[in-house]
Design a protein around this motif. Structure first.
Motif, mmCIF file in Angstrom:
data_model
loop_
_atom_site.group_PDB
_atom_site.id
_atom_site.type_symbol
_atom_site.label_atom_id
_atom_site.label_comp_id
_atom_site.label_asym_id
_atom_site.label_seq_id
_atom_site.Cartn_x
_atom_site.Cartn_y
_atom_site.Cartn_z
ATOM 1 N N LYS A 64 0.744 -0.976 -0.135
ATOM 2 C CA LYS A 64 -0.016 -0.074 -0.159
ATOM 3 C C LYS A 64 0.772 1.261 -0.038
ATOM 4 O O LYS A 64 0.441 2.320 -0.639
ATOM 5 N N ARG A 65 2.086 1.209 0.940
ATOM 6 C CA ARG A 65 3.037 2.595 0.689
ATOM 7 C C ARG A 65 3.838 2.697 -0.740
ATOM 8 O O ARG A 65 4.383 3.604 -0.590
ATOM 9 N N LYS A 66 3.527 1.486 -1.277
ATOM 10 C CA LYS A 66 4.568 1.830 -2.728
ATOM 11 C C LYS A 66 3.638 2.041 -3.809
ATOM 12 O O LYS A 66 3.935 2.015 -4.841
ATOM 13 N N HIS A 67 2.195 2.399 -3.627
ATOM 14 C CA HIS A 67 1.287 2.450 -4.519
ATOM 15 C C HIS A 67 1.783 3.708 -5.541
ATOM 16 O O HIS A 67 1.760 3.603 -6.808
ATOM 17 N N SER A 68 2.371 4.846 -5.130
ATOM 18 C CA SER A 68 2.556 5.652 -5.913
ATOM 19 C C SER A 68 3.732 5.532 -6.993
ATOM 20 O O SER A 68 3.763 5.785 -7.948
ATOM 21 N N PHE A 69 4.901 4.839 -6.369
ATOM 22 C CA PHE A 69 5.902 4.535 -7.009
ATOM 23 C C PHE A 69 5.358 3.305 -7.988
ATOM 24 O O PHE A 69 5.909 3.411 -9.169
ATOM 25 N N LEU A 70 4.710 2.491 -7.636
ATOM 26 C CA LEU A 70 4.204 1.405 -8.568
ATOM 27 C C LEU A 70 3.539 2.078 -9.841
ATOM 28 O O LEU A 70 3.530 1.677 -10.927
ATOM 29 N N LEU A 71 2.398 2.892 -9.348
ATOM 30 C CA LEU A 71 1.634 3.618 -10.408
ATOM 31 C C LEU A 71 2.587 4.422 -11.685
ATOM 32 O O LEU A 71 2.336 4.208 -12.713
ATOM 33 N N GLY A 72 3.565 4.865 -11.021
ATOM 34 C CA GLY A 72 4.502 5.637 -11.743
ATOM 35 C C GLY A 72 5.264 4.943 -12.595
ATOM 36 O O GLY A 72 5.097 5.059 -13.988
ATOM 37 N N TYR A 146 5.602 13.343 2.388
ATOM 38 C CA TYR A 146 5.055 12.295 1.468
ATOM 39 C C TYR A 146 3.957 11.327 1.751
ATOM 40 O O TYR A 146 2.828 11.210 0.915
ATOM 41 N N SER A 147 4.010 11.115 3.028
ATOM 42 C CA SER A 147 2.849 9.840 3.586
ATOM 43 C C SER A 147 1.505 10.649 3.613
ATOM 44 O O SER A 147 0.311 10.098 3.334
ATOM 45 N N SER A 148 1.514 12.146 4.025
ATOM 46 C CA SER A 148 0.170 12.575 4.034
ATOM 47 C C SER A 148 -0.391 13.187 2.774
ATOM 48 O O SER A 148 -1.445 13.636 2.555
ATOM 49 N N HIS A 149 0.555 13.268 1.787
ATOM 50 C CA HIS A 149 0.196 14.018 0.337
ATOM 51 C C HIS A 149 0.107 13.242 -0.657
ATOM 52 O O HIS A 149 -0.754 13.420 -1.671
ATOM 53 N N MET A 150 1.083 12.315 -0.800
ATOM 54 C CA MET A 150 1.286 11.561 -2.041
ATOM 55 C C MET A 150 0.365 10.269 -2.069
ATOM 56 O O MET A 150 0.892 9.174 -1.671
ATOM 57 N N GLY A 151 -0.753 10.415 -2.196
ATOM 58 C CA GLY A 151 -1.805 9.301 -2.135
ATOM 59 C C GLY A 151 -1.966 8.812 -3.781
ATOM 60 O O GLY A 151 -1.370 9.299 -4.667
ATOM 61 N N THR A 152 -2.737 7.877 -3.685
ATOM 62 C CA THR A 152 -3.094 7.226 -5.225
ATOM 63 C C THR A 152 -3.545 8.369 -6.050
ATOM 64 O O THR A 152 -3.391 8.249 -7.044
ATOM 65 N N ARG A 153 -4.617 8.997 -5.366
ATOM 66 C CA ARG A 153 -5.365 9.982 -6.291
ATOM 67 C C ARG A 153 -4.592 11.148 -6.921
ATOM 68 O O ARG A 153 -4.733 11.486 -7.807
ATOM 69 N N ALA A 154 -3.700 11.718 -5.979
ATOM 70 C CA ALA A 154 -2.668 12.503 -6.520
ATOM 71 C C ALA A 154 -1.668 11.988 -7.449
ATOM 72 O O ALA A 154 -1.341 12.702 -8.354
ATOM 73 N N THR A 155 -1.175 10.797 -7.404
ATOM 74 C CA THR A 155 -0.409 10.127 -8.198
ATOM 75 C C THR A 155 -1.292 10.083 -9.615
ATOM 76 O O THR A 155 -0.562 10.466 -10.805
ATOM 77 N N CYS A 156 -2.521 9.741 -9.644
ATOM 78 C CA CYS A 156 -3.338 9.358 -10.752
ATOM 79 C C CYS A 156 -3.396 10.731 -11.570
ATOM 80 O O CYS A 156 -3.394 10.740 -12.802
ATOM 81 N N THR A 157 -3.751 11.788 -10.645
ATOM 82 C CA THR A 157 -3.783 13.192 -11.304
ATOM 83 C C THR A 157 -2.623 13.588 -11.950
ATOM 84 O O THR A 157 -2.553 14.139 -13.318
ATOM 85 N N VAL A 158 -1.651 13.314 -11.432
ATOM 86 C CA VAL A 158 -0.340 13.809 -11.932
ATOM 87 C C VAL A 158 -0.067 13.223 -13.295
ATOM 88 O O VAL A 158 0.495 13.626 -14.688
ATOM 89 N N LEU A 159 -0.290 11.752 -13.520
ATOM 90 C CA LEU A 159 -0.092 10.667 -14.585
ATOM 91 C C LEU A 159 -1.063 11.386 -15.631
ATOM 92 O O LEU A 159 -0.320 11.319 -16.829
ATOM 93 N N LEU A 160 -2.320 11.493 -15.161
ATOM 94 C CA LEU A 160 -3.175 11.816 -16.346
ATOM 95 C C LEU A 160 -2.902 13.230 -16.970
ATOM 96 O O LEU A 160 -3.070 13.275 -17.972
ATOM 97 N N SER A 161 -2.337 14.002 -16.171
ATOM 98 C CA SER A 161 -1.918 15.622 -16.614
ATOM 99 C C SER A 161 -1.003 15.380 -17.671
ATOM 100 O O SER A 161 -0.686 16.278 -18.544
ATOM 101 N N ILE A 162 0.051 14.487 -17.388
ATOM 102 C CA ILE A 162 1.110 14.355 -18.160
ATOM 103 C C ILE A 162 0.807 13.754 -19.559
ATOM 104 O O ILE A 162 1.184 14.313 -20.679
ATOM 105 N N TRP A 163 -0.115 12.836 -19.328
ATOM 106 C CA TRP A 163 -0.354 11.980 -20.823
ATOM 107 C C TRP A 163 -1.297 13.329 -21.498
ATOM 108 O O TRP A 163 -1.110 13.355 -22.739
#
Length: 363
Positions: A64-72, A146-163
């Motif tokens: 669970k704590r690796k989700h941002s990295f794995l999503l990237g 990082y633990s309080s701000h870098m959740g799955t939703r924030a990571t997905c938002t960044v990736l979708l913005s990049i695409w």
């Protein structure tokens, strides 16, 4: 978007193999269809394996704590896979047709599609690499934030913005800013550096500068992460608190980050630099293959063709560097380091770890 007469120029240039000014055409003609076919298969296989392994790891409760990295890295694998799937079959078709683009694309619309795909799936992996590098830096240097701000939703938002941003930028030539044209030796289309309009120069320069800026940010973040890891590893070694485990995490991450930097710079910097050079010299790849051009211009053409192949190779190497060879590289490095240091063989028996927010600061 595409000049049909350009295919005639390229075709005539490739026929002039007996002249000294056509050595570049000989070199390009020596590459058979096996080359793009092998690159496509290697890229699709590597990214598919990486995506499958990422998905399996993502579903584990312990990850669970690796989700941002794995999503990237999952987004990176998906982007590279899609880019290979969209562009490689077109190149293979052109090689099968005798390296004559006009046979495959008489209307020129496929050239625009190929150019958009090349730009989108060339720029997005660089931006995703920046996102992954920033994520790792935050995980190491600011784990509480990082633990309080870098959740799955924030990571997905960044990736979708990049695409979305990469696609919108690549569509600008269809709106009149810049141009996609057939490139020497007539087997692919890409951004034109022809100084016929200010739009061409602006779009090509922006693409090259964005790519170089991405490399610089990735390099800076990775250096900051490595520095923090080494510094914290020294402090833990002095206190003997979990030093063996920390040494293993540090060594694994340092090897991975250095591999990422080497692959990115080797694959992308030649293409981005030669694009800026051609823009500064008011030359373009579209003029390659014309017998009247000088030796220096033909040299740039050969270098540009090699550079675009290196950039394409990045899509193949990404999954191996980011994930698949991580444990193997660590094992080999420790075997060598064990001869000159106290690298523990017992640490290799533990399951591999991915550096994320699990890393806590001292105290």
């Amino acid at each position: 978007m595409w000049d049909p007469n350009m295919s005639n120029v390229l075709r005539e240039g490739t026929r002039g193999n007996n002249s000294s000014s056509s050595r570049g055409q000989e070199d390009s003609g020596s590459v058979s269809v096996a080359f793009p076919l092998a690159m496509m298969l290697a890229g699709l296989l590597g990214n598919a394996l990486a995506a499958g392994l990422i998905f399996r790891t993502y579903r584990r409760k312990s990850s669970k704590r690796k989700h941002s990295f794995l999503l990237g890295i999952g987004a990176l694998a998906a982007t590279d896979f899609t880019g290979q799937l969209l562009t490689s079959p077109i190149v293979i078709s052109v090689y099968v047709s005798g390296r004559r683009w006009s046979r495959v694309d008489p209307s020129g619309h496929l050239c625009a599609f190929f150019g958009v795909s090349m730009s989108t799936f060339g720029l997005c992996p660089l931006l995703i690499a920046v996102a992954v590098a920033v994520e790792r830096t935050l995980a190491v240097r600011s784990p509480h934030w990082y633990s309080s701000h870098m959740g799955t939703r924030a990571t997905c938002t960044v990736l979708l913005s990049i695409w979305a941003g990469g696609l919108c930028f690549s569509l600008l030539p269809l709106l009149g800013l810049g141009q996609y044209t057939l490139q020497w030796p007539g087997t692919w289309c890409f951004i034109s550096t022809e100084p016929t309009s200010a739009g061409n120069l602006i779009f090509a320069s922006t693409f090259a500068c964005l790519g170089l800026l991405s490399l610089l940010v990735t390099f800076s973040c990775n250096v900051a992460t490595i520095t923090a890891l080494v510094s914290r590893g020294r402090s833990r070694r002095s206190t003997s608190q979990g030093s063996k485990q920390w040494e293993r995490i540090t060594m694994e991450t340092v090897i991975q980050l250095m591999g990422i930097m080497c692959v990115l710079f080797t694959c992308w910097s030649p293409l981005l630099v030669i694009m800026l050079k051609m823009i500064a010299n008011h030359t373009s790849v579209e003029r390659c293959g014309i017998p009247a051009q000088g030796f220096e211009a033909q040299k740039d053409c050969n270098f540009f063709l090699t550079a675009i192949r290196l950039a394409s190779l990045n899509q193949i190497l990404d999954p191996w560097v980011y994930l698949l060879l991580r444990k193997i590289l660590l094992r080999k490095f420790c075997q060598v380091a064990n001869a000159v240091s106290s690298c523990s063989n017992d640490a290799l028996k533990e399951p591999p770890m991915i550096l994320t927010a699990d890393v806590k600061p001292d105290g």
